[in-house]
Design an enzyme around this catalytic site. Sequence first.
Site, PDB file in Angstrom:
ATOM      1  CG  ASP A  47      47.654 -35.522  46.077  1.00  0.00           C
ATOM      2  OD1 ASP A  47      48.556 -34.854  45.529  1.00  0.00           O
ATOM      3  OD2 ASP A  47      47.263 -35.316  47.235  1.00  0.00           O
ATOM      4  N   GLY A 106      43.025 -28.737  49.267  1.00  0.00           N
ATOM      5  CA  GLY A 106      43.937 -28.093  48.330  1.00  0.00           C
ATOM      6  C   GLY A 106      43.231 -27.756  47.027  1.00  0.00           C
ATOM      7  NE  ARG A 108      44.687 -28.054  53.415  1.00  0.00           N
ATOM      8  CZ  ARG A 108      44.738 -29.081  52.580  1.00  0.00           C
ATOM      9  NH1 ARG A 108      43.825 -30.034  52.682  1.00  0.00           N
ATOM     10  NH2 ARG A 108      45.665 -29.178  51.651  1.00  0.00           N
ATOM     11  CB  THR A 150      42.752 -34.280  45.029  1.00  0.00           C
ATOM     12  OG1 THR A 150      44.113 -34.478  45.445  1.00  0.00           O
ATOM     13  CG2 THR A 150      42.166 -35.621  44.649  1.00  0.00           C
ATOM     14  CG  ASP A 158      41.681 -38.175  51.368  1.00  0.00           C
ATOM     15  OD1 ASP A 158      41.928 -36.950  51.382  1.00  0.00           O
ATOM     16  OD2 ASP A 158      42.505 -39.038  51.712  1.00  0.00           O
ATOM     17  N   GLY A 159      39.725 -35.846  52.422  1.00  0.00           N
ATOM     18  CA  GLY A 159      39.366 -35.116  53.636  1.00  0.00           C
ATOM     19  C   GLY A 159      38.073 -34.341  53.470  1.00  0.00           C
ATOM     20  CG  ASP A 171      44.773 -39.122  46.931  1.00  0.00           C
ATOM     21  OD1 ASP A 171      43.848 -38.438  46.442  1.00  0.00           O
ATOM     22  OD2 ASP A 171      45.344 -38.822  47.994  1.00  0.00           O
ATOM     23  CG  HIS A 200      76.632 -34.823  27.823  1.00  0.00           C
ATOM     24  ND1 HIS A 200      77.967 -34.807  28.184  1.00  0.00           N
ATOM     25  CD2 HIS A 200      76.608 -35.140  26.507  1.00  0.00           C
ATOM     26  CE1 HIS A 200      78.716 -35.083  27.144  1.00  0.00           C
ATOM     27  NE2 HIS A 200      77.923 -35.290  26.102  1.00  0.00           N
ATOM     28  CG  HIS A 201      70.586 -34.618  30.859  1.00  0.00           C
ATOM     29  ND1 HIS A 201      70.829 -34.678  29.513  1.00  0.00           N
ATOM     30  CD2 HIS A 201      69.301 -35.002  31.038  1.00  0.00           C
ATOM     31  CE1 HIS A 201      69.737 -35.085  28.885  1.00  0.00           C
ATOM     32  NE2 HIS A 201      68.788 -35.286  29.786  1.00  0.00           N
ATOM     33  NE  ARG A 212      47.392 -35.906  50.431  1.00  0.00           N
ATOM     34  CZ  ARG A 212      46.152 -36.066  50.841  1.00  0.00           C
ATOM     35  NH1 ARG A 212      45.768 -35.593  52.019  1.00  0.00           N
ATOM     36  NH2 ARG A 212      45.270 -36.690  50.083  1.00  0.00           N
TER      37      ARG A 212
END
Length: 323
Positions: free
Chosen positions: A131, A15, A76, A129, A107-108, A133, A218-219, A175
């Site tokens: 993420d 990504g 990919r 990335t 990681d991939g 991670d 209110h929210h 993810r």
Amino acid sequence: MTNTVRKIAVLTSGGDAPGMNAAIRAVVRKGIYHGLEVLGIRKGYEGLIHGEFITMHLGAVADIIHRGGTMLMTARSQEMLTPEGQKNAAAQLRYRGIDALIVIGGDGSFRGAQTLSAQGIAIVGIPGTIDNDITGTDLTIGFDTAVNNVVQAVSKIRDTATSHDRTFLVEVMGRDCGNIALQSGVACGAESILVPEIEPDLDDIVAKLERGHQRGKHHSIIMVAEGAMSAWNLGEELRQRTGFETRVTILGHIQRGGNPSALDVVLASQMGGKAVEILCAGETDRMTACVNQEIQSLPLEVAYGERKPFNKVLYDLANQLAI
């Protein structure tokens, strides 16, 4: 600088993440500064297997430092998951006389790099990335920008939530990692934050909503990491249990887009420069890492050690502040 490395290549994989262009720029210009020839590989491992190489000179990376996405593009590659594809990728590098490869990705992407390392290709990985991670580094390229994108989106959602007295559930990327949800949730003052790392307590979420309603709120904003549970299902559950109107916004790929933050540009520039230094020192199977605000060189295998610990202290603080 060692004389064994004269020609290097760089690719982005997986990504896209804001700041990747700044990392590419740093690799190219740092490499040229040290007298190296630098090639770019378009479309990640897919482009590597099919020989999509381009020469990277100083002008090739002009005016990209502030741009999101990746000028080299990314894809990919199912073929890279096969032994034949991995063999073809290494052969493409050898055919062009490339001494080392810098891989910018998650990681991939790092796992793909390891298959090339096993075939004798010198490798350095740069963690890119949204993420955040990757084990071993405090920050990955793109994470800070993604969090800021979420915060900006929620500031707009909050206007509508307040006007209509509604509870908004905002689903964010990550993810099976809740880092974006946690950081943006704290920054937005979300009433509840749901992450994959911790089992959600629906009774607690309902109680918070009801307490807020009783004191005239209110929210409400509930941040949901995509790997925690379905925001649509949670919204319906809360509507049935509280009677409050709920709406769901899935931010999706808007989190990846836009100009990178200053933090991501600086981080990417430092990591890109460090990656070249690692190769010039004759090292391989390494990754760049931000540790205590310093850019370090770590073994690539660190990325596949124990799962990066979740910041439970910050998560608990978020719950305490949302009383």
